[in-house]
Design a protein around this motif. Structure first.
Motif, PDB file in Angstrom:
ATOM      1  N   GLU A 577       0.840  -1.195   0.000  1.00  0.00           N
ATOM      2  CA  GLU A 577       0.000   0.000   0.000  1.00  0.00           C
ATOM      3  C   GLU A 577       0.875   1.245   0.000  1.00  0.00           C
ATOM      4  OE1 GLU A 577      -3.053   2.334   3.018  1.00  0.00           O
ATOM      5  OE2 GLU A 577      -2.415   0.267   3.449  1.00  0.00           O
ATOM      6  N   LEU A 578       0.577   2.179  -0.907  1.00  0.00           N
ATOM      7  CA  LEU A 578       1.328   3.429  -0.971  1.00  0.00           C
ATOM      8  C   LEU A 578       0.984   4.278   0.248  1.00  0.00           C
ATOM      9  CD1 LEU A 578       3.176   5.457  -2.360  1.00  0.00           C
ATOM     10  CD2 LEU A 578       1.214   6.233  -3.705  1.00  0.00           C
ATOM     11  N   ILE A 579       2.006   4.547   1.070  1.00  0.00           N
ATOM     12  CA  ILE A 579       1.752   5.312   2.293  1.00  0.00           C
ATOM     13  C   ILE A 579       2.436   6.670   2.275  1.00  0.00           C
ATOM     14  CG2 ILE A 579       1.417   3.262   3.704  1.00  0.00           C
ATOM     15  CD1 ILE A 579       4.303   3.633   4.718  1.00  0.00           C
ATOM     16  N   GLU A 580       3.372   6.887   1.342  1.00  0.00           N
ATOM     17  CA  GLU A 580       4.081   8.171   1.363  1.00  0.00           C
ATOM     18  C   GLU A 580       4.683   8.461  -0.004  1.00  0.00           C
ATOM     19  OE1 GLU A 580       7.714  10.376   3.801  1.00  0.00           O
ATOM     20  OE2 GLU A 580       6.833   8.519   4.568  1.00  0.00           O
ATOM     21  N   LYS A 581       4.642   9.718  -0.404  1.00  0.00           N
ATOM     22  CA  LYS A 581       5.266  10.190  -1.641  1.00  0.00           C
ATOM     23  C   LYS A 581       6.115  11.408  -1.334  1.00  0.00           C
ATOM     24  CE  LYS A 581       1.602  10.902  -4.250  1.00  0.00           C
ATOM     25  NZ  LYS A 581       0.805  11.209  -5.479  1.00  0.00           N
ATOM     26  N   LYS A 582       7.326  11.411  -1.884  1.00  0.00           N
ATOM     27  CA  LYS A 582       8.163  12.595  -1.792  1.00  0.00           C
ATOM     28  C   LYS A 582       8.958  12.719  -3.077  1.00  0.00           C
ATOM     29  CE  LYS A 582      11.780  14.952   0.791  1.00  0.00           C
ATOM     30  NZ  LYS A 582      12.765  14.868   1.896  1.00  0.00           N
ATOM     31  N   GLY A 613      -2.845   5.298  -0.423  1.00  0.00           N
ATOM     32  CA  GLY A 613      -3.916   4.428   0.048  1.00  0.00           C
ATOM     33  C   GLY A 613      -4.254   3.313  -0.913  1.00  0.00           C
ATOM     34  N   GLU A 614      -3.747   3.342  -2.144  1.00  0.00           N
ATOM     35  CA  GLU A 614      -4.008   2.263  -3.092  1.00  0.00           C
ATOM     36  C   GLU A 614      -2.929   1.192  -2.973  1.00  0.00           C
ATOM     37  OE1 GLU A 614      -4.794   3.164  -7.115  1.00  0.00           O
ATOM     38  OE2 GLU A 614      -6.483   4.499  -6.688  1.00  0.00           O
ATOM     39  N   HIS A 615      -3.290  -0.015  -3.408  1.00  0.00           N
ATOM     40  CA  HIS A 615      -2.394  -1.163  -3.361  1.00  0.00           C
ATOM     41  C   HIS A 615      -1.795  -1.359  -4.758  1.00  0.00           C
ATOM     42  CE1 HIS A 615      -0.993  -5.321  -2.993  1.00  0.00           C
ATOM     43  NE2 HIS A 615      -1.049  -5.155  -1.676  1.00  0.00           N
ATOM     44  N   TYR A 616      -0.467  -1.486  -4.832  1.00  0.00           N
ATOM     45  CA  TYR A 616       0.222  -1.609  -6.118  1.00  0.00           C
ATOM     46  C   TYR A 616       1.116  -2.845  -6.143  1.00  0.00           C
ATOM     47  CZ  TYR A 616      -1.053   3.261  -7.139  1.00  0.00           C
ATOM     48  OH  TYR A 616      -1.726   4.422  -7.385  1.00  0.00           O
ATOM     49  N   SER A 641      -2.063  -1.376 -10.437  1.00  0.00           N
ATOM     50  CA  SER A 641      -2.809  -0.969  -9.243  1.00  0.00           C
ATOM     51  C   SER A 641      -3.957  -1.928  -8.996  1.00  0.00           C
ATOM     52  CB  SER A 641      -3.345   0.452  -9.409  1.00  0.00           C
ATOM     53  OG  SER A 641      -4.212   0.792  -8.350  1.00  0.00           O
ATOM     54  N   GLN A 642      -4.088  -2.337  -7.705  1.00  0.00           N
ATOM     55  CA  GLN A 642      -5.223  -3.190  -7.314  1.00  0.00           C
ATOM     56  C   GLN A 642      -6.332  -2.378  -6.650  1.00  0.00           C
ATOM     57  OE1 GLN A 642      -1.926  -4.720  -6.842  1.00  0.00           O
ATOM     58  NE2 GLN A 642      -2.536  -5.549  -8.814  1.00  0.00           N
ATOM     59  N   GLY A 643      -6.214  -1.055  -6.705  1.00  0.00           N
ATOM     60  CA  GLY A 643      -7.260  -0.213  -6.154  1.00  0.00           C
ATOM     61  C   GLY A 643      -7.019   0.147  -4.703  1.00  0.00           C
ATOM     62  N   ALA A 644      -7.989   0.874  -4.105  1.00  0.00           N
ATOM     63  CA  ALA A 644      -7.853   1.355  -2.738  1.00  0.00           C
ATOM     64  C   ALA A 644      -7.910   0.194  -1.751  1.00  0.00           C
ATOM     65  CB  ALA A 644      -8.946   2.369  -2.420  1.00  0.00           C
ATOM     66  N   VAL A 645      -7.117   0.300  -0.687  1.00  0.00           N
ATOM     67  CA  VAL A 645      -7.100  -0.713   0.364  1.00  0.00           C
ATOM     68  C   VAL A 645      -8.331  -0.532   1.241  1.00  0.00           C
ATOM     69  CG1 VAL A 645      -5.835  -1.615   2.344  1.00  0.00           C
ATOM     70  CG2 VAL A 645      -4.596  -0.796   0.328  1.00  0.00           C
ATOM     71  N   GLN A 646      -9.101  -1.615   1.430  1.00  0.00           N
ATOM     72  CA  GLN A 646     -10.306  -1.539   2.249  1.00  0.00           C
ATOM     73  C   GLN A 646      -9.939  -1.278   3.713  1.00  0.00           C
ATOM     74  OE1 GLN A 646     -13.449  -1.626   1.163  1.00  0.00           O
ATOM     75  NE2 GLN A 646     -12.608  -1.736  -0.927  1.00  0.00           N
ATOM     76  N   LYS A 652      -3.057   6.766   6.973  1.00  0.00           N
ATOM     77  CA  LYS A 652      -2.471   6.359   5.705  1.00  0.00           C
ATOM     78  C   LYS A 652      -3.083   7.096   4.534  1.00  0.00           C
ATOM     79  CE  LYS A 652      -0.910   1.778   7.103  1.00  0.00           C
ATOM     80  NZ  LYS A 652      -0.969   0.332   6.851  1.00  0.00           N
ATOM     81  N   GLU A 653      -4.273   7.711   4.717  1.00  0.00           N
ATOM     82  CA  GLU A 653      -4.906   8.413   3.625  1.00  0.00           C
ATOM     83  C   GLU A 653      -4.588   9.899   3.639  1.00  0.00           C
ATOM     84  OE1 GLU A 653      -8.955   7.501   4.177  1.00  0.00           O
ATOM     85  OE2 GLU A 653      -8.826   5.511   3.277  1.00  0.00           O
ATOM     86  N   MET A 654      -3.765  10.306   4.566  1.00  0.00           N
ATOM     87  CA  MET A 654      -3.470  11.736   4.657  1.00  0.00           C
ATOM     88  C   MET A 654      -2.685  12.178   3.435  1.00  0.00           C
ATOM     89  SD  MET A 654      -0.562  11.747   7.571  1.00  0.00           S
ATOM     90  CE  MET A 654       0.918  10.761   7.440  1.00  0.00           C
ATOM     91  N   SER A 655      -2.714  13.495   3.216  1.00  0.00           N
ATOM     92  CA  SER A 655      -2.089  14.034   2.014  1.00  0.00           C
ATOM     93  C   SER A 655      -0.580  13.929   2.080  1.00  0.00           C
ATOM     94  CB  SER A 655      -2.484  15.512   1.836  1.00  0.00           C
ATOM     95  OG  SER A 655      -1.894  16.280   2.865  1.00  0.00           O
TER      96      SER A 655
END
Length: 695
Positions: A577-582, A613-616, A641-646, A652-655
């Motif tokens: 799950e993508l939790i952070e981008k920089k 928040g999406e699963h890759y 991408s497998q879509g958003a994690v339920q 984890k969904e924060m910007s």
């Protein structure tokens, strides 16, 4: 008309000047007309394999034939200006024309390209022999090959063309049996292995090869004379002549490294001077042994003004002082500089710096080929690629050329490989921990006084043939040879790197061959490091060769907990799950830890293509930097991408901006706490010093 003929000439037309040499004046030779007592060249014509000609050499006439200028035209191209006649016409005006006498073009000892007549169906097609390997190291039956080159700018289908040897053995080019395709790309190469042609190349005596068009017209023929040293190839030089080289380069640009004990030319090329005595001792281009002078170092891209700071350095390998009279420096564009009798002498084993201001030769920053010739014979030919500013191309102790960050004009060469810059400017720097930071021997070495002269790289003379998996255990600067399957072709992550499955291949000195994923590649180079990643640095053209097709590997399925050095450089697959981008760095959580993904600009992948928040699922190469492991996807096909994690948490969904400020806030709070503690200790010490009791 003036007729110059041999003493034994008995023709009906009287001769005006006689000569007595027994050497042929036309077979693969150059005839020069001088004026001013030999100081000015009025005209010259080179024939066959002659190393000196105007443009391309004219064809060599067979017995009882003559070579004649076409209609008095002089375009400074011997191949275009001269034709062959079966009936010589002394004292008559030229009758040759571009369309006449084509059927009379005998092959003789021609070692160049026979000109294809203009106006025919073959006009503009420039196919010739590039290189042949008659005596490979190992089994001749499986190692011999013939290579063609396309000198033109159009693709050519060679189907039903043919190659024929001196014995009459004939091979028609067809697809199949080791020939995957019959087309040759513009400026491309076409290798014909012996197991396809069934042509056995002679190792002794004289061998002649002819290239025939569909209609059996001879396009070109070349000849060489043995004995042939094992491992030597008969290769075409940039000036159209052929020489022996100890560095065969199938499907790549020819690299001329002359055998030490063999004359690189198979024929001598006498020069006939009308104003000089003509006898059996007529001067030959190859008859005298020049002093051993070589290109030692060159600086194409200096720090500062290229016009003022570029230079080429020559070295005298002899025990005696050497004169440069008769030597010529030139580049791939044809620009040249001729040394005269008044040129500087080079002392025994000494060096001579020749600046650009003297030679007027521009060393291209994106790559060039430099030649040192003596009377038409190439003594040294070096080819280099795009380079970093301030690095020179220098000869090491083993005779190989490589880039060095320590140019040494007028002094012995010092080889220090260019700094291998880590592309992590956009990545987070790990905080310094004084308790865990321990200086390694490498750190100590790099922390030495920067004014200390770097030591030359010492590498074993013999290349170590090793498997990719064993390279990481070898010391840096060990010279190795290996092979593997391409998983990242050059250009995907940048021009200077490519990946075999399990190892990065790096070079700022050469251009990698065109490869696709799944190609089998052979590599030679030096073991080096970038960050914490082991790689092979390739300093020399021809050390990366495509040798066949392999099977593209399936990716290794890994998690954050199983990433290790054993998979470094390999194709892997991770998910989370993508939790952070920089910037171009992403972090995925796979329940065993965090996996770092780095996006390269050249792949077409961008941070905005990913949603927190999406699963890759991501495939890519496992790389290692000073900040740890990372996965480098090769393009959009490597990401799914497998879509958003339920049930993903709000955290984890924060910007992205919220995440970016979490860690800096921690550091600020920690710093304030340390300041408060230090302030409290200071006040306590002050009160004790003043004798003030603490309540």
């Amino acid at each position: 008309m003036l007729v110059i003929a041999h003493n034994d000439y008995t023709g009906a037309i009287p001769k005006d000047i006689a000569y007595s040499t027994q050497a042929s004046v036309t077979a693969d030779n150059t005839i020069i007309l001088y004026s001013d007592n030999g100081h000015t060249v009025v005209d010259l014509v080179g024939m066959g394999s002659a190393s000196k000609a105007e443009g391309s050499a004219a064809p060599t006439p067979d017995a009882s034939m003559s070579v004649e200028r076409k209609g008095g035209v002089d375009t400074n191209n011997n191949a275009a200006d001269f034709t062959l006649l079966t009936t010589p016409t002394p004292h008559q005006s030229s009758t040759g024309s571009p369309e006449s006498n084509n059927e009379n073009q005998g092959s003789g000892n021609n070692a160049g390209t026979t000109p294809i007549p203009q106006g025919t169906a073959l006009s503009g097609i420039l196919i010739t022999f590039s290189e042949v390997l008659p005596n490979p190291v190992g089994d001749d039956a499986t190692g011999e090959w013939i290579e063609l080159v396309n000198l033109g700018d159009q693709e050519v289908n060679l189907a039903d063309w043919a190659v024929e040897d001196a014995s009459g053995k004939h091979y028609t080019i067809t697809q199949g049996n080791a020939i995957a395709s019959t087309t040759i790309a513009p400026y491309g190469y076409f290798v014909l292995p012996r197991n396809a042609t069934d042509i056995s190349l002679n190792n002794t005596g004289t061998e002649t090869l002819r290239l025939l068009h569909i209609d059996e017209q001879t396009i070109v023929s070349i000849s060489y004379t043995g004995p042939v040293q094992e491992g030597s190839a008969w290769a075409r030089n940039s000036d159209g002549s052929y020489e022996w080289t100890t560095t065969p380069t199938p499907s790549a640009s020819n690299l001329i490294t002359a055998p030490q004990s063999v004359d690189t030319k198979s024929q001598n090329h006498p020069v006939i001077r009308p104003d000089a005595p003509l006898d059996d001792g007529a001067q030959s281009y190859a008859s005298s042994s020049p002093p051993k002078i070589l290109i030692n170092e060159l600086l194409p891209n200096p720090i500062g003004d290229d016009t003022e700071e570029e230079w080429i350095e020559l070295k005298n390998e002899n025990d005696d002082e050497a004169s440069l009279s008769g030597f010529v420096l030139s580049d791939a564009s044809g620009a040249s500089y001729t040394f005269t009798a008044q040129s500087d002498q080079i002392p025994p084993h000494g060096l001579l710096l020749v600046p650009r201001a003297q030679t007027k030769i521009v060393l291209n920053n994106d790559g060039d080929t430099i030649f040192l010739k003596y009377q038409g014979h190439t003594l040294t030919q070096i080819q280099y690629g795009k380079n970093q500013e301030g690095t020179s191309f220098a000869r090491d102790d083993q005779g190989n050329y490589t880039w060095t960050t320590s140019p040494t004009p007028g002094k012995p060469n010092v080889i220090s490989l260019p700094a291998e810059i880590e592309e992590e400017s956009d990545e987070e720097e790990e905080p310094f921990n004084a308790q865990t930071a321990v200086a390694s021997p490498q750190d100590n070495e790099e922390a030495r006084d920067t004014n200390e002269q770097p030591k030359p790289i010492v590498s074993p003379k013999d290349v170590r043939k090793v498997e990719i998996k064993d390279i990481r255990s070898l010391p840096r600067n060990t010279k190795v040879a290996t092979e593997g399957v391409v998983i990242v072709p050059s250009g995907v992550f940048g021009r200077t790197s490519m990946y075999l499955n399990g190892m990065q291949i790096y070079s700022v000195a050469v251009q990698f061959p065109d490869c696709a994923t799944g190609d089998l590649v052979e590599v030679q180079g030096y073991v080096s490091m970038s960050g914490n990643e082991t790689r092979i640095t390739v300093p020399k053209t021809g050390w990366v060769k495509k040798i066949g097709k392999g099977e593209p590997p399936e990716p290794l399925l890994l998690t954050a907990a199983t990433l290790s050095d054993e998979q470094e450089g390999s194709l892997v697959q991770v998910e989370g799950e993508l939790i952070e981008k920089k910037s171009t760095t992403l972090w995925f959580d796979d329940d065993t830890g965090e996996v770092r993904i780095t996006l390269k600009d050249t792949t077409g992948l961008h941070p905005e293509d990913f949603t927190a928040g999406e699963h890759y699922t991501v495939k890519g190469v496992l790389s290692e930097t000073s900040a740890g492991y990372r996965v480098l996807p090769r393009g959009k096909d490597d990401v799914a991408s497998q879509g958003a994690v339920q049930g993903a948490s709000t955290q984890k969904e924060m910007s992205t901006s919220d995440v970016q400020y979490t860690r800096p806030l921690y550091y600020v709070v920690t710093a304030l706490a340390l300041i408060a503690i230090a302030l409290g200790l200071g006040i306590k010490k002050w009160r004790e010093h003043k004798g003030i009791s603490t309540p």
